[in-house]
Design a protein around this motif. Structure first.
Motif, PDB file in Angstrom:
ATOM      1  N   UNK A  17       0.834  -1.205   0.000  1.00 14.05           N
ATOM      2  CA  UNK A  17       0.000   0.000   0.000  1.00 14.05           C
ATOM      3  C   UNK A  17       0.870   1.256   0.000  1.00 14.05           C
ATOM      4  N   UNK A  18       1.961   1.224   0.767  1.00 10.56           N
ATOM      5  CA  UNK A  18       2.896   2.361   0.768  1.00 10.56           C
ATOM      6  C   UNK A  18       3.468   2.598  -0.629  1.00 10.56           C
ATOM      7  N   UNK A  19       3.737   1.513  -1.327  1.00 12.83           N
ATOM      8  CA  UNK A  19       4.317   1.611  -2.669  1.00 12.83           C
ATOM      9  C   UNK A  19       3.341   2.303  -3.625  1.00 12.83           C
ATOM     10  N   UNK A  20       2.083   1.889  -3.589  1.00 13.28           N
ATOM     11  CA  UNK A  20       1.110   2.507  -4.484  1.00 13.28           C
ATOM     12  C   UNK A  20       0.766   3.922  -4.043  1.00 13.28           C
ATOM     13  N   UNK A  21       0.874   4.190  -2.734  1.00 11.23           N
ATOM     14  CA  UNK A  21       0.633   5.560  -2.249  1.00 11.23           C
ATOM     15  C   UNK A  21       1.682   6.517  -2.810  1.00 11.23           C
ATOM     16  N   UNK A  54      11.704  12.916  -5.736  1.00 10.20           N
ATOM     17  CA  UNK A  54      11.937  12.377  -4.388  1.00 10.20           C
ATOM     18  C   UNK A  54      10.988  11.227  -4.078  1.00 10.20           C
ATOM     19  N   UNK A  55       9.755  11.326  -4.544  1.00  5.35           N
ATOM     20  CA  UNK A  55       8.785  10.251  -4.319  1.00  5.35           C
ATOM     21  C   UNK A  55       9.174   8.986  -5.076  1.00  5.35           C
ATOM     22  N   UNK A  56       9.736   9.157  -6.261  1.00  6.80           N
ATOM     23  CA  UNK A  56      10.201   7.990  -7.015  1.00  6.80           C
ATOM     24  C   UNK A  56      11.320   7.278  -6.262  1.00  6.80           C
ATOM     25  N   UNK A  57      12.221   8.060  -5.669  1.00  6.91           N
ATOM     26  CA  UNK A  57      13.310   7.463  -4.895  1.00  6.91           C
ATOM     27  C   UNK A  57      12.779   6.802  -3.627  1.00  6.91           C
ATOM     28  N   UNK A  58      11.803   7.449  -2.989  1.00  6.95           N
ATOM     29  CA  UNK A  58      11.179   6.882  -1.789  1.00  6.95           C
ATOM     30  C   UNK A  58      10.525   5.537  -2.114  1.00  6.95           C
ATOM     31  N   UNK A  59       9.868   5.481  -3.251  1.00  3.52           N
ATOM     32  CA  UNK A  59       9.230   4.228  -3.648  1.00  3.52           C
ATOM     33  C   UNK A  59      10.260   3.119  -3.877  1.00  3.52           C
ATOM     34  N   UNK A  60      11.400   3.477  -4.437  1.00  9.81           N
ATOM     35  CA  UNK A  60      12.459   2.486  -4.634  1.00  9.81           C
ATOM     36  C   UNK A  60      12.894   1.859  -3.321  1.00  9.81           C
ATOM     37  N   UNK A  61      12.946   2.671  -2.248  1.00 13.09           N
ATOM     38  CA  UNK A  61      13.327   2.136  -0.928  1.00 13.09           C
ATOM     39  C   UNK A  61      12.270   1.162  -0.421  1.00 13.09           C
ATOM     40  N   UNK A  62      11.003   1.498  -0.645  1.00 13.14           N
ATOM     41  CA  UNK A  62       9.918   0.602  -0.225  1.00 13.14           C
ATOM     42  C   UNK A  62       9.973  -0.689  -1.032  1.00 13.14           C
ATOM     43  N   UNK A  63      10.242  -0.561  -2.310  1.00 12.23           N
ATOM     44  CA  UNK A  63      10.362  -1.733  -3.185  1.00 12.23           C
ATOM     45  C   UNK A  63      11.471  -2.662  -2.691  1.00 12.23           C
ATOM     46  N   UNK A  64      12.584  -2.086  -2.266  1.00  8.62           N
ATOM     47  CA  UNK A  64      13.677  -2.894  -1.725  1.00  8.62           C
ATOM     48  C   UNK A  64      13.243  -3.662  -0.481  1.00  8.62           C
ATOM     49  N   UNK A  65      12.481  -2.996   0.390  1.00 11.39           N
ATOM     50  CA  UNK A  65      11.980  -3.657   1.601  1.00 11.39           C
ATOM     51  C   UNK A  65      11.051  -4.818   1.250  1.00 11.39           C
ATOM     52  N   UNK A  66      10.212  -4.594   0.243  1.00 11.79           N
ATOM     53  CA  UNK A  66       9.295  -5.649  -0.184  1.00 11.79           C
ATOM     54  C   UNK A  66      10.072  -6.857  -0.688  1.00 11.79           C
ATOM     55  N   UNK A  82       3.895 -13.358  -8.730  1.00  8.90           N
ATOM     56  CA  UNK A  82       2.857 -12.382  -9.056  1.00  8.90           C
ATOM     57  C   UNK A  82       2.991 -11.122  -8.210  1.00  8.90           C
ATOM     58  N   UNK A  83       3.451 -11.248  -6.983  1.00  7.08           N
ATOM     59  CA  UNK A  83       3.728 -10.063  -6.150  1.00  7.08           C
ATOM     60  C   UNK A  83       4.808  -9.199  -6.813  1.00  7.08           C
ATOM     61  N   UNK A  84       5.844  -9.876  -7.311  1.00  6.17           N
ATOM     62  CA  UNK A  84       6.929  -9.155  -7.984  1.00  6.17           C
ATOM     63  C   UNK A  84       6.393  -8.416  -9.200  1.00  6.17           C
ATOM     64  N   UNK A  85       5.515  -9.080  -9.964  1.00  4.55           N
ATOM     65  CA  UNK A  85       4.938  -8.444 -11.154  1.00  4.55           C
ATOM     66  C   UNK A  85       4.150  -7.191 -10.776  1.00  4.55           C
ATOM     67  N   UNK A  86       3.371  -7.270  -9.703  1.00  3.73           N
ATOM     68  CA  UNK A  86       2.577  -6.119  -9.262  1.00  3.73           C
ATOM     69  C   UNK A  86       3.479  -4.943  -8.921  1.00  3.73           C
ATOM     70  N   UNK A  87       4.502  -5.206  -8.114  1.00  2.00           N
ATOM     71  CA  UNK A  87       5.395  -4.134  -7.679  1.00  2.00           C
ATOM     72  C   UNK A  87       6.195  -3.563  -8.842  1.00  2.00           C
ATOM     73  N   UNK A  88       6.661  -4.419  -9.732  1.00  2.12           N
ATOM     74  CA  UNK A  88       7.429  -3.938 -10.883  1.00  2.12           C
ATOM     75  C   UNK A  88       6.571  -3.038 -11.781  1.00  2.12           C
ATOM     76  N   UNK A  91       6.037   0.313 -10.114  1.00  2.00           N
ATOM     77  CA  UNK A  91       7.290   1.065 -10.220  1.00  2.00           C
ATOM     78  C   UNK A  91       7.462   1.669 -11.611  1.00  2.00           C
ATOM     79  N   UNK A  92       7.056   0.945 -12.645  1.00  2.00           N
ATOM     80  CA  UNK A  92       7.187   1.446 -14.019  1.00  2.00           C
ATOM     81  C   UNK A  92       6.284   2.658 -14.262  1.00  2.00           C
ATOM     82  N   UNK A  93       5.130   2.695 -13.587  1.00  2.00           N
ATOM     83  CA  UNK A  93       4.266   3.877 -13.709  1.00  2.00           C
ATOM     84  C   UNK A  93       4.993   5.099 -13.162  1.00  2.00           C
TER      85      UNK A  93
END
Length: 216
Positions: A17-21, A54-66, A82-88, A91-93
């Motif tokens: 949810x943090x990632x999509x936020x 900055x938000x794009x970089x913040x999302x990258x940190x969340x992606x790493x945690x995931x 499938x989780x990886x596909x969702x997050x990837x 991230x592409x958006x």
């Protein structure tokens, strides 16, 4: 002395949810940057563009945690692949959103009036798409039926962005065919706004496939 209580780690669902936020907030700051830019408030445009980056970089940190937690014993509806596909795809958006604001930071340009409003409309439609992308992700984790509604909304909004782009291209030829720098700048900015909406629809389409995969 009281010992400091260790902060509870977020669940995998909360990290999703943090990632999509972050994507949602990046859509909003990108909209603000475009609106400020076409109104020639270049200082505000730069501030909002930097916020988006900055938000794009913040999302990258969340992606790493995931990804660090991906192989834990936490359970989710979706398989690890499938989780990886969702997050990837989320991230592409955000990567596409960043390209829009990077374009704004390259050059301060005065855009002609007939074209200004269409660029604003494209940016605002994208911002609404951002809300629906976030709502889609948060709903698909718990309620497939509710998630389907947001897939339809994203598809419809993306179609509206495409219509705006065609209209803008027509006006661009009418008003700027002899001003190659202005023509190219407006054309490419509209192209990046369109690609952002396209990327959101790709995400929605892939979530749609996952819903039916896990419903069968």
């Amino acid at each position: 002395m009281f010992s400091k209580r260790k902060k509870k780690a977020k669940s995998l669902k909360e990290l999703f949810i943090d990632c999509s936020k972050s994507t949602k907030e990046a859509f909003h700051s990108m909209e603000s940057a475009v609106l400020a830019y076409v109104d020639e408030d270049f200082i505000l445009a730069q501030e909002e563009a930097n916020k988006t980056i900055a938000l794009e970089k913040k999302q990258d940190r969340v992606k790493e945690k995931i990804f660090e937690r991906m192989f834990s014993r936490e359970t989710m509806v979706f398989s690890r692949s499938d989780r990886i596909q969702i997050i990837e795809n989320i991230d592409k958006i955000t990567d596409k959103i960043e390209i829009v604001v990077r374009k704004l930071l390259l050059y301060q340009h005065s855009i002609k009036n007939p074209l200004k409003e269409i660029l604003k409309e494209m940016a605002t439609l994208n911002s609404v798409i951002g809300d629906d992308v976030h709502n889609l992700l948060t709903n698909v984790l718990d309620d497939f039926e509710s998630a389907k509604d947001f897939i339809t909304k994203i598809t419809d909004l993306r179609r509206e962005v495409r219509e705006k782009q065609w209209h803008l291209q027509k006006l661009n030829y009418e008003y700027q065919q002899d001003d190659h720098l202005s023509f190219r700048y407006v054309e490419s900015l509209a192209k990046y706004l369109m690609e952002t909406a396209d990327r959101a629809e790709i995400f929605a389409d892939r979530v749609f496939v996952l819903i039916y995969k896990y419903t069968l």
